[in-house]
Each structure stands twice: as C-alpha cells, then as structure tokens.
Design a protein around this motif. Sequence first.
Motif, PDB file in Angstrom:
ATOM      1  N   LEU A 123       0.850  -1.192   0.000  1.00 43.14           N
ATOM      2  CA  LEU A 123       0.000   0.000   0.000  1.00 43.14           C
ATOM      3  C   LEU A 123       0.884   1.240   0.000  1.00 43.14           C
ATOM      4  CD1 LEU A 123      -2.918   1.139   0.223  1.00 43.14           C
ATOM      5  CD2 LEU A 123      -2.589   1.142   2.712  1.00 43.14           C
ATOM      6  N   LEU A 124       0.862   1.991  -1.108  1.00 48.00           N
ATOM      7  CA  LEU A 124       1.652   3.212  -1.251  1.00 48.00           C
ATOM      8  C   LEU A 124       0.843   4.417  -0.790  1.00 48.00           C
ATOM      9  CD1 LEU A 124       3.116   2.520  -4.807  1.00 48.00           C
ATOM     10  CD2 LEU A 124       4.183   2.047  -2.604  1.00 48.00           C
ATOM     11  N   ARG A 125       1.526   5.392  -0.187  1.00 47.33           N
ATOM     12  CA  ARG A 125       0.835   6.555   0.364  1.00 47.33           C
ATOM     13  C   ARG A 125       1.183   7.850  -0.376  1.00 47.33           C
ATOM     14  NH1 ARG A 125       3.157   4.165   5.002  1.00 47.33           N
ATOM     15  NH2 ARG A 125       4.418   6.044   5.347  1.00 47.33           N
ATOM     16  N   SER A 126       1.637   7.746  -1.586  1.00 52.22           N
ATOM     17  CA  SER A 126       2.054   8.925  -2.357  1.00 52.22           C
ATOM     18  C   SER A 126       0.934   9.958  -2.421  1.00 52.22           C
ATOM     19  CB  SER A 126       2.453   8.501  -3.764  1.00 52.22           C
ATOM     20  OG  SER A 126       3.320   7.384  -3.720  1.00 52.22           O
ATOM     21  N   GLY A 127       1.285  11.243  -2.244  1.00 51.49           N
ATOM     22  CA  GLY A 127       0.283  12.301  -2.289  1.00 51.49           C
ATOM     23  C   GLY A 127       0.639  13.419  -3.253  1.00 51.49           C
ATOM     24  N   ALA A 128       1.823  14.000  -3.086  1.00 52.80           N
ATOM     25  CA  ALA A 128       2.215  15.137  -3.920  1.00 52.80           C
ATOM     26  C   ALA A 128       2.450  14.755  -5.366  1.00 52.80           C
ATOM     27  CB  ALA A 128       3.470  15.792  -3.339  1.00 52.80           C
ATOM     28  N   ILE A 129       2.667  13.465  -5.624  1.00 52.96           N
ATOM     29  CA  ILE A 129       2.982  13.019  -6.978  1.00 52.96           C
ATOM     30  C   ILE A 129       1.867  13.353  -7.973  1.00 52.96           C
ATOM     31  CG2 ILE A 129       1.990  10.692  -6.801  1.00 52.96           C
ATOM     32  CD1 ILE A 129       4.573   9.695  -8.184  1.00 52.96           C
TER      33      ILE A 129
END
Length: 432
Positions: free
Chosen positions: A276-282
């Motif tokens: 589970l990845l939590r990337s946001g700003a990408i």
Amino acid sequence: MTTIPSESMQPNSPIRQASGDRPECGAQTNAIGANPADGSLLLPLLTVDLATYRSNRDHFLRLASAYGAKVAPHAKTPMCPEIAIDLVGAGAWGATVADLFQAEVLLGAGVTNVLIANQIGGVASARRLRVLADAFPHAEIACCVDSEQAAANLVQAFAGRAGDPFKVFVEVGAGRTGARTKDVAAEIVETLSTTGAEIMLAGVSTYEGSVVGATSDVLDANMGALFDLVAETFAIIRQKHPERALVISAGGSIHFDRVIAALAPVCDADGNATLLLRSGAIFFADHGVYQRGFESIDARRLLMPEGFAFIASKAFKPAMRIWAEVISVPESGLAIVGMGMRDVSFDQDLPVALRLYRDGRMIEADLASSVMVSKLNDQHAFVTFGNDAELAIGDVMEFGISHPCTCFDRWRVFYGIDASGRIERSYRTFFH
C-alpha cells in the motif's frame, strides 16, 4: 464543492471548526470562466491544471496496479475532500492522513478507508481516536505505533469496544518516527498479538523519505537497510499470524520505484499480503524537488512494467501554478511581484517564472533563461531580469512551484483550470 454531511459533525469537531458558516470563504465570486492571466481576478491565486492532475493520477494508479499494489494517497498535500474522493473514485484504496483532525475531515466527507500514517500519542489521544472510530463504525480506520508504550495506549483506549477490531500497523523507520531495530519491532508485535479482540495487527509500515546518505551509494545502502527491516518485521508478523491478510505500507512519492522494487516481491512471495503506497504530492508534481526526483527515478531504471522502463519525467508533469501581478519596477533589472512567503512554498526551492502576460495576451512563453525569483518577503517576490525580458507594472506572471505540500496549505481555496486555460471550478481546503 463537496458538502460535509452535517450529521457527521460533532459539536466541537475539527470539521465544524474548519467549515464555519461560510463554506465558500476565500473564493472569488467571479472566478468561474475567468482566465487568471487576463487581469479580471484578485491576484495572487493558486490553480491546478485539471487535465495534468488527472493524467498524473491515472499514470500512478496504473503503475501501482501493474505491480499488484494499492494506493492510499496522502490527503495532507491538498487537504481537500473533493480531491480525496476523486482519487478513490479513480481507483485508490482510500486516503492517508497525518492526524486526527485530517481523519475526521475525510471521514465526514464520506471517505471510508483512512490510514493515519503517524503516531497517535499518549492515552488521551488514543481515547480521542476511539471516539472518532466509534463515530464512524462502518469506516475502516488504521493507525501506526512504533513503541510498546504506544501499543499499550491503544489497547487501553479501545478496551471493551464492540464491533470490528481496530487495525494497527507496526511502524519501522529511520530519520523520523518508527522502531529502529528488529528487536523493538518484535516487542511491539508481541504486545499487539496478545491483546484482546478490540485491536488487530494489520501489518508493517514505514516512511522511506526521511532516509539520507552523503552519497548515492550510502543512500542506496541506508534505503536497503530500511527495507530489510520492513521485510524482517513482516516475517515476524507473518509467523504470529499465518492465515491473516497483511499489508506492507510505505510513503512512495519520490522513491516509489525503490519501494516497489524492494517490497512488491515480499508481498508476492507471501501470497497473502498487499503493498500500500501513500504517495500524495505526486499527483500534482512540481518544477523543483519532484522534478529532480523523477529524473533520479529515470536514472535508476528500477521499474520495467510490461518489459519497458518507466519514464517518470514523461509520465508526471507539474499541475500547480501561482499567478501574480507585477506591482513595481523600482530599478533596472528588478521587478517586485505581489506574491510572497504567505502565498507560495519556499522550503525546497523558490518559485520558477514560467510565462508573462500583458493585457490578457501572453507575450513571453519561456522566462526560464531571463527571469529569476531571487528572494521572497511576506507579500513580495523580488524578480530579477536581464536585457532579454521587459517587465512592466500590471503584467501578470505565471509561476511554477517546488513542494506541493507547503504550497497548498497557504490557501483556503484553489482553482481548477480547464483545457482552455479558464477556471472550471473552485476547491476548498481544510487545513488547521
């Protein structure tokens, strides 16, 4: 705009405090249909190119899916329920938040899967989390612990709670929060595995973005050591719970390639685990720190979905812009623009001048070689320019930014731009 359901608000809830009596507070009434370059709107203002945002969104969700991973985008970047709901609708598992305030905002907006990727704190905070979980019994909420004390606090706060068990991740880390050794992680696993039915150990979490190294080789080694600790902790949890579906979670914005390359195989080998990845700003990218990060990803060439190298610098483009007006040209080669530290991020890089408009017409499409932001005050940008550029009072300038997280939080409202360059809609943010 998304309306936060009033029935979900408690009398003293952060949602009610953030909403106030004017849900459109900060929005310009004449913004829809306007072009930020034509001088008809109050400047400065922040926009997001919607086509670029959606392209970034779809590229990242497809990439994660190609490696069997799910995504819980970090909502603290725009802190906008509408964006979180859009990402879930596009295929995200849910949303990540940093604290209880953000969790309540998103739960109240209708997001049902929320990961608090942070430590909660003492017993009092754990009890507040219990109140929040009880208020949204049909939502899946999880949090992280990195010590036996934090685990014990949750066990105490959730004692006697009925319904589905509350999910908890063991966090391991380097440079920020997170258990530092396998032995400490094992102690936390033991504590969470011997509690009652109110708490369930869901997996292991980490944040790789705080790993540092004086050279690229040292950084690689330090990153590898963290991922080894994640895998070792996962193995301890798996030994305790052989039949349970488990999750490995990591941040994964600038280093998403490292995360996938190191941890997706751990999940695949297990057969009953999900990354589970939590990337946001990408999803918004930028003209600074993320642009450099994408170039580093391209140089590493760790990801080969469908047998072809994934080119991050082509897949992800900057979506955010700050629009501001030249308010003074006090001396040759210097313009003062009505935009400052109150309006734009500066912790990673200063804003980047992109285009120049006069009387609604673009008169310079590429300012990069001739114009530079040299300094910011609270409400002023010092813009230096050479002989190849001519800036005049009243000109509108379009700027790129570096680090989306510390730009969004300066705005109560930002605007979505359509393919014609006009404002299509406004978005409300919910920061503290």
